[in-house]
Design an enzyme around this catalytic site. Structure first.
Site, mmCIF file in Angstrom:
data_model
loop_
_atom_site.group_PDB
_atom_site.id
_atom_site.type_symbol
_atom_site.label_atom_id
_atom_site.label_comp_id
_atom_site.label_asym_id
_atom_site.label_seq_id
_atom_site.Cartn_x
_atom_site.Cartn_y
_atom_site.Cartn_z
ATOM 1 N N GLU A 52 0.844 -1.194 0.000
ATOM 2 C CA GLU A 52 0.000 0.000 0.000
ATOM 3 C C GLU A 52 0.880 1.245 0.000
ATOM 4 O O GLU A 52 1.817 1.342 0.757
ATOM 5 C CB GLU A 52 -0.897 -0.034 1.241
ATOM 6 C CG GLU A 52 -1.934 1.041 1.242
ATOM 7 C CD GLU A 52 -2.608 1.155 -0.101
ATOM 8 O OE1 GLU A 52 -3.337 0.233 -0.476
ATOM 9 O OE2 GLU A 52 -2.389 2.167 -0.810
ATOM 10 N N LYS B 232 8.416 -1.560 -2.203
ATOM 11 C CA LYS B 232 7.766 -0.793 -1.137
ATOM 12 C C LYS B 232 8.823 -0.206 -0.199
ATOM 13 O O LYS B 232 8.781 0.991 0.130
ATOM 14 C CB LYS B 232 6.813 -1.720 -0.374
ATOM 15 C CG LYS B 232 6.268 -1.161 0.904
ATOM 16 C CD LYS B 232 5.273 -0.042 0.701
ATOM 17 C CE LYS B 232 4.872 0.534 2.038
ATOM 18 N NZ LYS B 232 3.828 1.498 2.001
ATOM 19 N N CYS C 114 5.803 4.616 8.980
ATOM 20 C CA CYS C 114 6.474 3.892 7.888
ATOM 21 C C CYS C 114 7.937 4.238 7.667
ATOM 22 O O CYS C 114 8.770 3.338 7.536
ATOM 23 C CB CYS C 114 5.729 4.145 6.582
ATOM 24 S SG CYS C 114 4.178 3.260 6.522
HETATM 25 C C1 UDX Z 1 4.426 7.469 3.748
HETATM 26 C C2 UDX Z 1 4.494 7.353 2.218
HETATM 27 O O1 UDX Z 1 4.327 8.653 1.640
HETATM 28 C C3 UDX Z 1 3.422 6.402 1.716
HETATM 29 O O2 UDX Z 1 3.550 6.213 0.312
HETATM 30 C C4 UDX Z 1 3.571 5.068 2.431
HETATM 31 O O3 UDX Z 1 2.542 4.177 2.037
HETATM 32 C C5 UDX Z 1 3.548 5.237 3.929
HETATM 33 O O4 UDX Z 1 4.557 6.194 4.333
HETATM 34 P P1 UDX Z 1 2.907 8.802 5.476
HETATM 35 O O5 UDX Z 1 3.934 8.387 6.474
HETATM 36 O O6 UDX Z 1 1.467 8.570 5.782
HETATM 37 O O7 UDX Z 1 3.184 8.056 4.082
HETATM 38 O O8 UDX Z 1 3.058 10.370 5.181
HETATM 39 P P2 UDX Z 1 4.042 11.272 4.279
HETATM 40 O O9 UDX Z 1 3.220 12.292 3.604
HETATM 41 O O10 UDX Z 1 4.933 10.476 3.422
HETATM 42 O O11 UDX Z 1 4.904 12.033 5.385
HETATM 43 C C6 UDX Z 1 5.839 11.357 6.210
HETATM 44 C C7 UDX Z 1 6.581 12.351 7.074
HETATM 45 O O12 UDX Z 1 7.463 13.156 6.286
HETATM 46 C C8 UDX Z 1 5.661 13.335 7.801
HETATM 47 O O13 UDX Z 1 6.131 13.554 9.114
HETATM 48 C C9 UDX Z 1 5.765 14.601 6.967
HETATM 49 O O14 UDX Z 1 5.470 15.757 7.690
HETATM 50 C C10 UDX Z 1 7.232 14.534 6.557
HETATM 51 N N1 UDX Z 1 7.537 15.306 5.340
HETATM 52 C C11 UDX Z 1 6.946 14.994 4.154
HETATM 53 C C12 UDX Z 1 8.481 16.339 5.395
HETATM 54 O O15 UDX Z 1 9.028 16.624 6.450
HETATM 55 N N2 UDX Z 1 8.777 17.035 4.249
HETATM 56 C C13 UDX Z 1 8.202 16.734 3.049
HETATM 57 O O16 UDX Z 1 8.538 17.396 2.050
HETATM 58 C C14 UDX Z 1 7.254 15.691 3.000
#
Ligand code: UDX
Ligand code: ADP
Length: 486
Positions: A160, A219, A275
């Site tokens: 996913e 993944k 994740c």
């Molecule tokens: C992530 C992956 O994006 C997704 O594809 C996978 O299935 C699960 O892990 P998620 O952890 O839900 O998803 O959120 P994501 O939007 O990726 O953000 C992860 C972390 O990175 C957050 O703390 C977010 O604030 C941070 N982040 C994200 C940054 O600090 N800077 C960015 O530019 C993007």
């Protein structure tokens, strides 16, 4: 496909939204989500769902009782299903071999054993949870060696890629759907059946099939690459602070190179979530097991920079507040690991709070979707702070104005939109002076805040005082305890 039945084991952040969207997009498929946690299932069957995710409420309410069901009768649903999604949690191991790095597969294994024990007909078993490479082979082995009847189990990998906060849109319009399976006649037939489910709404060219191990590794690789981009821009943010460059301008400039792209270049207080850290550590562990130490060290650095960034941010706050925060009230804006979710797993707010509590700061924590109970539970973890410390030093507030009353500083740790539109003049007036704002997400209007009278510090750019984060690189703060770094 008319009578297809899906059973999803695990009613969490992955299983709940994923299977709700399948039910929505495939009205002819019956989807039942099961869980051992009866309270969680009761919540899915109530008006107040157990997780917050934009648009999820509408989808669940439109499908529930029609072709979407939530149940604790796991054995029955396994038996009735053609497809069984395994969507249980795979946390980082906290004991034994691989402690602090490897994924703990005990919940996945328990599911495989349950399926083997109760299934009376052929099943396609799909691993949705992020698992280490070759986990499908383990599941297949457990299923095959526990079979009493002449039942055919096919195990597929269908990782996913949804991100919390945008899960529903990610599921309805995925960049791609990945299905890995065995390269045999039965394997290809099982893959095709799952392709047919997704083809109900996903363009066929976006559904890609491959061997199981490529799918499992893809993944881990995707999450490692995304986490690496954040660590790269965060590492650059330290250079920006030291030189007077602005990390947002640098990100804009490099992001316009189509080979680099502009997504995931937002400097922050560090990535959180269930994740990224887990999967990168999983990859590091895999590389160590495969005797690829250089590759393992390479990916380990992504975690090191993330820990460094959290520590650097907290150290910057302490440095600006005249090197002592003992007894000072600091307001933390945001406790979720990102906006639009109530999930706090591995949130950087937890670590920033820990460093400040270690220095005796009083924290006033405000998040639109995280309950006081959750905040207290996260901070009272043995690796973060004692229950007594939390009881003495932490207050929570739902009203951001009350949260800032008589504070010395505000630290923005989550990029909630609600924090962008507050009346900062009103906030300034009720704070102690000099009033500081530390923008760990780069979401506020720094010029306006400065004109109100705030001392503003932001990650990756010089606003009021400049270079403070660089002068104080975090060495005076204890190491993060999310895992013991080598
Ligand atoms: C992530 C992956 O994006 C997704 O594809 C996978 O299935 C699960 O892990 P998620 O952890 O839900 O998803 O959120 P994501 O939007 O990726 O953000 C992860 C972390 O990175 C957050 O703390 C977010 O604030 C941070 N982040 C994200 C940054 O600090 N800077 C960015 O530019 C993007
Ligand atoms: P994720 O973010 O991966 O979805 P969650 O922790 O939100 O993780 O959800 C995983 C769910 O799986 C939990 O609700 C947990 O109770 C459930 N679960 C774990 N093991 C089993 C099992 N053996 N049978 C059924 N449900 C399980």
């Amino acid at each position: 496909m008319a009578s297809a039945k899906i059973c999803c084991i695990g009613a969490g952040y992955v299983g709940g939204p994923t299977c709700s969207v399948i039910a929505k997009m495939c009205p002819h498929v019956t989807v039942t989500i099961v869980d051992i946690n009866d309270k969680r299932i009761a919540a899915w069957n109530s008006d107040e769902l157990p997780i917050y995710e934009p648009q999820l409420d509408d989808i669940v309410k439109s499908q529930r009782g029609k072709n979407l069901f939530f149940s604790t009768d796991i054995d029955k649903e396994i038996n009735d299903a053609d497809f069984i999604f395994i969507s249980v949690n795979t946390p980082t191991k906290t004991y034994g071999v691989g402690k602090g790095m490897a994924a703990d597969l005990k919940y996945v294994e328990a599911c495989a054993r349950r399926i083997a024990a109760v299934a009376k007909s052929d099943k396609i078993v799909i691993e949705k949870s992020t698992v280490p490479v070759k986990a499908a082979a383990s599941i297949q082995r457990i299923l095959s060696s526990n079979m009493n009847l002449d039942i055919n189990f096919q195990v597929l990998s269908n990782p996913e890629f949804l991100a919390e906060g945008t899960a529903i849109q990610d599921l309805i319009h995925p960049d791609r759907v990945l299905i890995g399976g065995e390269d045999s006649e039965a394997g290809r037939a099982a893959i095709q059946k799952l392709v047919d489910v997704y083809a109900n709404w996903v363009p066929r060219e976006k559904i890609i099939t491959m061997n199981t191990w490529s799918s499992e590794l893809s993944k881990l690789a995707a999450n490692a690459f995304l986490a690496q981009r954040i660590s790269s821009i965060n590492a650059m943010s330290a250079v920006c602070e030291a030189t007077g460059a602005d990390v947002n301008e640098v990100a804009r400039a490099i992001g316009m190179d189509s080979r680099i792209g502009d997504k995931f270049l937002k400097a922050s207080v560090g990535f959180g979530g269930s994740c990224f850290q887990k999967d990168v550590l999983n990859l590091v562990y895999l590389c160590e097991c495969l005797n690829l130490p250089k590759v393992a060290q390479y990916w380990q650095q992504v975690i090191e920079i993330n820990n460094y960034q959290r520590k650097r941010f907290a150290s910057g706050i302490i440095g600006c507040l005249f090197n002592t925060v003992a007894g000072k009230r600091i307001t933390i804006f945001g406790f979720a690991f990102k906006k639009d979710t109530g999930d706090t797993r591995e949130s950087s707010s937890i670590y920033v709070a820990k460093y400040l509590l270690d220095e005796g700061a009083k924290l006033s924590i405000c998040d639109p979707k995280v309950s006081r109970r959750q905040i207290v539970s996260d901070l009272s973890h043995p690796t973060i702070a004692s229950e007594e410390t939390v009881a003495e030093l932490v207050t929570t507030e739902t009203d951001p104005y009350k949260a800032c009353k008589e504070s010395h500083a505000i630290a923005v740790c989550t990029e909630w939109d609600a924090f962008k539109t507050l009346d900062y003049k009103r906030i300034f007036d009720c704070m102690l002076k000099p009033a500081f704002i530390f923008d760990g997400r780069g979401i506020l209007d720094h010029a306006e805040l400065t004109s109100i009278g705030f001392q503003v510090e932001a990650i990756g750019k010089t606003v009021s005082q400049g270079t403070v984060f660089t002068h104080n690189n975090g060495n005076n703060i204890l190491s993060p305890t999310s895992r013991v770094l080598p």
